[in-house]
Motif scaffolding. Structure first.
Motif, short mmCIF file in Angstrom:
data_model
loop_
_atom_site.label_atom_id
_atom_site.label_comp_id
_atom_site.label_asym_id
_atom_site.label_seq_id
_atom_site.Cartn_x
_atom_site.Cartn_y
_atom_site.Cartn_z
N ASP A 85 0.80 -1.23 0.00
CA ASP A 85 0.00 0.00 0.00
C ASP A 85 0.84 1.28 0.00
O ASP A 85 0.43 2.30 0.56
CB ASP A 85 -0.99 0.02 1.17
N ASP A 86 2.03 1.24 -0.62
CA ASP A 86 2.91 2.40 -0.64
C ASP A 86 3.75 2.37 -1.92
O ASP A 86 4.24 1.31 -2.31
CB ASP A 86 3.83 2.38 0.58
N THR A 100 0.76 6.84 -0.14
CA THR A 100 0.48 5.89 0.93
C THR A 100 -1.02 5.72 1.10
O THR A 100 -1.75 6.69 1.26
CB THR A 100 1.09 6.39 2.26
N GLN A 101 -1.46 4.47 1.09
CA GLN A 101 -2.84 4.13 1.43
C GLN A 101 -2.77 3.49 2.81
O GLN A 101 -2.04 2.52 3.02
CB GLN A 101 -3.43 3.15 0.41
N ASN A 102 -3.50 4.06 3.77
CA ASN A 102 -3.41 3.60 5.14
C ASN A 102 -4.82 3.40 5.69
O ASN A 102 -5.56 4.36 5.84
CB ASN A 102 -2.63 4.62 5.98
N ASP A 103 -5.17 2.16 6.00
CA ASP A 103 -6.50 1.87 6.53
C ASP A 103 -6.72 2.46 7.92
O ASP A 103 -7.84 2.78 8.29
CB ASP A 103 -6.74 0.36 6.57
N ASP A 107 -5.15 8.50 4.02
CA ASP A 107 -4.31 8.27 2.86
C ASP A 107 -3.65 9.59 2.47
O ASP A 107 -4.21 10.66 2.72
CB ASP A 107 -5.14 7.76 1.67
#
Length: 180
Positions: A85-86, A100-103, A107
């Motif tokens: 996710d990065d 960056t995608q961060n749950d 993001d």
């Protein structure tokens, strides 16, 4: 020997054609056609190392899959690095952009994550310095590439409300003044 100089590989039954490169008796690389369930069972051209770790795939629809990095040839400090996710883009060893995608949190797209002296410029149709950040001076310019304060706008500003905690000054005549 024959009229056709091409090398042909033929799989028998459920086997998949492949080529292995060996140095003496040690396998170095493997390249083969492999159906991959993660891509719908399609046949892929797959590259693996001697440990059978998949490094890269080219599927029959032209999609290229890499394990981690795409590196500029003969320039190892310029690359695109993929992690979970990065996506990180570096040029000349400088961390230019990070996606960056961060749950667990927000993001984000980050420019200059390592805090280098890296300026960012966004061009407009007729303004090459529509938006400019000068990392060396920690200043932002709108319409200028040499801001003299934290934020400098070279052009008109329109606002519905302006609040200031300090002094407001002008080099021009004040038309109206309202104190709260």
């Amino acid at each position: 020997v024959g009229e056709d100089p091409r090398l042909r590989l033929k799989a028998v039954g459920a086997n998949h054609p492949g080529v292995e490169w060996h140095e003496d008796s040690t396998r170095k690389w493997v390249l083969y056609n492999d159906p991959d369930s993660s891509q719908g069972g399609n046949d892929n051209l797959t590259w693996k190392n001697a440990s059978d770790t998949e490094l890269m795939e080219l599927d029959q629809d032209g999609m290229l899959y890499v394990s981690s990095k795409i590196i500029h040839l003969d320039d190892t400090d310029t690359f695109i690095n993929f992690t979970a996710d990065d996506i990180n883009i570096q040029a000349g060893g400088v961390n230019m952009m990070d996606f960056t995608q961060n749950d667990a949190s927000q993001d984000e797209i980050t420019f200059n994550e390592a805090g280098a002296d890296l300026d960012v410029r966004i061009e407009g149709d007729t303004d090459t310095d529509l938006f400019f950040t000068n990392a060396g001076t920690d200043r932002v310019g709108v319409g200028t590439n040499s801001p003299s304060s934290k934020l400098q706008v070279d052009g008109d500003i329109t606002a519905t409300h302006i609040t200031a905690s300090g002094n407001i000054s002008s080099s021009n005549q004040i038309i109206s003044k309202h104190l709260i």
